[in-house]
Enzyme design. Structure first.
Site, short mmCIF file in Angstrom:
data_model
loop_
_atom_site.label_atom_id
_atom_site.label_comp_id
_atom_site.label_asym_id
_atom_site.label_seq_id
_atom_site.Cartn_x
_atom_site.Cartn_y
_atom_site.Cartn_z
N GLU A 212 -5.71 -4.62 0.83
CA GLU A 212 -7.08 -4.29 0.55
C GLU A 212 -7.17 -2.68 0.64
O GLU A 212 -7.09 -2.09 1.62
CB GLU A 212 -7.97 -4.85 1.82
CG GLU A 212 -8.10 -6.37 1.82
CD GLU A 212 -9.06 -6.93 0.72
OE1 GLU A 212 -9.77 -6.05 0.03
OE2 GLU A 212 -9.11 -7.97 0.52
N CYS B 188 -14.61 1.76 1.81
CA CYS B 188 -13.91 1.22 0.41
C CYS B 188 -15.02 1.17 -0.65
O CYS B 188 -14.79 1.16 -1.76
CB CYS B 188 -12.85 0.49 0.76
SG CYS B 188 -13.57 -1.02 1.37
N GLU C 234 -11.19 8.91 -4.25
CA GLU C 234 -12.25 8.46 -3.49
C GLU C 234 -12.69 9.61 -2.65
O GLU C 234 -11.97 10.48 -2.00
CB GLU C 234 -11.45 7.65 -2.27
CG GLU C 234 -11.42 6.12 -2.73
CD GLU C 234 -10.98 5.35 -1.33
OE1 GLU C 234 -9.80 5.73 -0.98
OE2 GLU C 234 -11.64 4.28 -0.97
N LYS D 283 -1.76 -3.73 14.02
CA LYS D 283 -1.30 -2.12 14.13
C LYS D 283 -2.58 -1.46 13.67
O LYS D 283 -2.90 -1.45 12.62
CB LYS D 283 -0.27 -1.88 13.15
CG LYS D 283 0.31 -0.16 14.01
CD LYS D 283 0.83 0.36 12.84
CE LYS D 283 -0.40 0.89 12.04
NZ LYS D 283 -1.34 1.97 12.72
P1 NAD Z 1 -4.42 4.80 5.59
O1 NAD Z 1 -3.84 4.15 4.35
O2 NAD Z 1 -4.04 6.49 5.48
O3 NAD Z 1 -4.02 4.08 7.01
C1 NAD Z 1 -4.36 2.78 7.04
C2 NAD Z 1 -3.45 2.03 7.92
O4 NAD Z 1 -2.01 2.18 7.52
C3 NAD Z 1 -3.45 2.82 9.49
O5 NAD Z 1 -3.39 2.01 10.32
C4 NAD Z 1 -2.32 3.75 9.27
O6 NAD Z 1 -1.87 4.00 10.58
C5 NAD Z 1 -1.25 2.82 8.75
N1 NAD Z 1 -0.02 3.58 7.91
C6 NAD Z 1 0.07 4.85 7.18
N2 NAD Z 1 1.16 4.94 6.72
C7 NAD Z 1 1.84 3.79 7.13
C8 NAD Z 1 3.20 3.45 6.65
N3 NAD Z 1 4.03 4.35 5.99
N4 NAD Z 1 3.58 2.30 6.99
C9 NAD Z 1 2.71 1.42 7.68
N5 NAD Z 1 1.45 1.71 8.10
C10 NAD Z 1 1.20 2.81 7.73
O7 NAD Z 1 -5.99 4.83 5.32
P2 NAD Z 1 -7.09 5.27 6.31
O8 NAD Z 1 -7.09 6.63 5.79
O9 NAD Z 1 -6.94 4.67 7.55
O10 NAD Z 1 -8.27 4.19 5.61
C11 NAD Z 1 -8.92 4.85 4.44
C12 NAD Z 1 -8.56 3.95 3.17
O11 NAD Z 1 -8.69 2.60 3.38
C13 NAD Z 1 -9.46 4.33 2.08
O12 NAD Z 1 -8.54 4.60 0.93
C14 NAD Z 1 -10.22 2.98 1.85
O13 NAD Z 1 -10.87 2.84 0.65
C15 NAD Z 1 -9.27 2.05 2.42
N6 NAD Z 1 -10.13 0.86 2.96
C16 NAD Z 1 -9.92 -0.29 2.08
C17 NAD Z 1 -10.76 -1.31 2.41
C18 NAD Z 1 -10.64 -2.70 1.63
O14 NAD Z 1 -11.26 -3.69 2.19
N7 NAD Z 1 -10.22 -2.79 0.41
C19 NAD Z 1 -11.50 -1.26 3.66
C20 NAD Z 1 -11.56 -0.27 4.20
C21 NAD Z 1 -10.89 0.75 3.91
#
Ligand code: NAD
Length: 487
Positions: free
Chosen positions: A260, A294, A391, A184
């Site tokens: 992650e 991240c 962040e 997803k």
């Molecule tokens: P997000 O948490 O808003 O969304 C991530 C994913 O989760 C998306 O596909 C979103 O549609 C989905 N999602 C949102 N709510 C959900 C729910 N209730 N149930 C299931 N899925 C849901 O994050 P973002 O804004 O897309 O990405 C940025 C974040 O990701 C930052 O905090 C960044 O640090 C983190 N990140 C971490 C890594 C790592 O490897 N640690 C890598 C890249 C990004």
């Protein structure tokens, strides 16, 4: 899926796959709009999966599971290898798609495609080296044999900031381990995921082994899949806030989780650092993807003796960056993903300025079309400002002055996160001693970039659970099975 005319000049139409991908079939649809973050204009519209689509995806993953698990490792490896080759052949089109829907500069997008494809090459190799164990019990009563079995159907949820690499970092090890998956992707950047699924199909991934769903209801769809007893794994990359919600949901059916999550990386520059090297590293650690990473340096702790020279050098470099749409070849700093992202950065910077910080460049959102925030350097930032705790996820470098090693360590660890950290010093012994005391999953010493498919990527504290990549990444998708053997 419908496409805006803007695409025609930029991306290979062969990669324009249509709609949801379930059981090897494409199901067209609409409902999710994909915007160009450099203009806010419509780029494309993709299908919006409903709960029944998620159930069908689990059915498809289940129908394919036994066959994929029984496929010899060498064959799984060769499919992943072909997928790697196809991504490499289509690198330019994939990079353009990423630059279009995510907004990152083409150079960053090309870097991402190369990094993403490497996960398929690495796990093509690891697929044939799945470890087992044979031991004698201390009592001598029997032998211990440990096998590793595929964990089962895996739900993979990825963010928008690395639409290709976050998907391959999960699909690669899952397929190598013998699992079938449902991906997803983030609804801001679904086109890259669908384009990669097309290439997977061409590489010979059997129907149902990889399924892709875009949805405007991620919570409902994910909860439905986690409640299905056939789903045994959730691998999530995204924010710590959503990670916490998903851990609670997965607990209901005791689904194994790899997480992650967010970061708040300190970047520590000691007086004895090589100034130019530290500035080069700072630009990579801060400005890859315009700060939307991240691992992005979120807090620059600079020792008093080098502080002013570092701020001057960083300001000059940040000021010189060319801002523009990611797909323009001269662009070095693209737009943020959404207007909300710009608002969040603006809030953090405005609060820091009100608390006494000074912007040596940037400091205010740009007012043209699109979601732009300029490269910004802040000095004299209070160490307890919200910009030091949250962040930033944008091109803003707050700099804090410190005196002693102990002070740098205390400041660096003063966060709930523990994903990445950076240290610059010519004294490797000092860097290692300080590094051992920093609470982090990954540490760059005299390097601004640490991501590598062959290394374990992941965080401590609230930055996550488990590791992706490296030799251990495949074990996140396997369960050890112990046989007690008496002859
Ligand atoms: P997000 O948490 O808003 O969304 C991530 C994913 O989760 C998306 O596909 C979103 O549609 C989905 N999602 C949102 N709510 C959900 C729910 N209730 N149930 C299931 N899925 C849901 O994050 P973002 O804004 O897309 O990405 C940025 C974040 O990701 C930052 O905090 C960044 O640090 C983190 N990140 C971490 C890594 C790592 O490897 N640690 C890598 C890249 C990004």
């Amino acid at each position: 899926m419908t496409f805006h005319a803007k695409f025609s000049g930029y991306a290979d139409p062969a990669l324009h796959a249509a709609g949801l991908y379930i059981g090897g079939k494409w199901q067209s649809g609409s409902g999710i709009t994909v915007l160009d973050p450099s203009t806010g204009n419509l780029l494309a519209e993709v299908a919006d999966a409903a709960i029944e689509d998620a159930q069908r995806a689990v059915d498809a993953a289940d129908a394919a599971a036994a066959g994929w698990r029984a496929t010899p490792a060498r064959q799984r490896s060769e499919i992943l290898r072909r997928w790697y080759q196809l991504m490499t052949q289509h690198a330019e089109e994939l990079a353009t798609l990423i630059a279009l829907e995510n907004g990152k500069a083409l150079a960053d997008a090309r870097g991402e495609v190369a990094y993403a494809a490497e996960f398929f090459r690495w796990y093509a190799e690891e697929a044939t080296r799945i470890p087992g164990e044979f031991r004698h019990t201390p009592s001598g009563s029997h032998n211990i044999l440990v096998d590793h079995e595929p964990i089962g159907i895996a739900v993979l949820i990825t963010p928008w900031n690395f639409p290709a690499a976050m998907a391959t970092r999960k699909i690669g090890p899952a397929l190598a381990a013998g699992c079938t998956v449902i991906l997803k992707p983030a609804s801001e950047t679904p086109l890259t995921a669908y384009a990669m699924a097309r290439l997977g199909e061409e590489a010979g991934v059997p129907p149902g082994v990889v399924n892709v769903l875009t949805t405007s209801n991620p919570g409902g769809i994910t909860n439905a899949m986690l409640a299905d007893p056939r789903v045994r794994k959730l691998s999530f990359t995204g924010s710590t806030g959503v990670g916490r919600v998903l851990l609670a949901e997965a607990a209901k059916s005791v689904v194994s989780c790899s997480m992650e999550l967010g970061g708040n990386a300190p970047f520590i520059v000691f007086d004895d650092a090589h100034l130019e090297a530290a500035l080069d590293g700072a630009m990579i650690a801060k400005m890859r993807n315009a700060g939307e990473a991240c691992t992005a340096a979120n807090r620059f702790y600079v020792q008093a003796g080098i502080h002013d020279a570092f701020v001057a050098g960083l300001t000059a470099r940040m000021k010189s960056l060319k801002i523009g749409p990611g797909y323009d070849s001269e662009t070095q700093c693209g737009p943020m993903i959404t207007q909300n992202a710009v608002r969040k950065i603006d809030r953090l910077v405005s609060e820091a300025l009100a608390a006494g910080a000074r912007a040596t460049t940037g400091g205010k959102p740009l007012t043209e079309n699109g979601y732009f925030y300029p490269p910004t350097v802040l000095e004299n930032v209070p160490v307890n400002a919200s910009i030091a705790r949250e962040e930033i996820f944008g091109p803003v470098a707050p700099v804090y002055k410190f005196e002693s090693d102990d002070e740098a360590i205390r400041l660096a660890n003063n966060t709930e996160y523990g994903l990445a950290a950076y240290i610059y010093s010519r004294d490797l012994k000092r860097a290692m001693k300080v590094g051992k005391r920093i609470e982090t999953g990954m540490l760059g010493i005299n390097r601004g970039l640490m991501s590598d498919p062959a290394a374990p990527f992941g965080g401590v504290k609230q930055s996550g659970l488990g590791r992706e990549g490296g030799v251990t990444g495949i074990l996140e998708f396997m369960e050890p099975k112990y046989f007690a053997v008496d002859y």
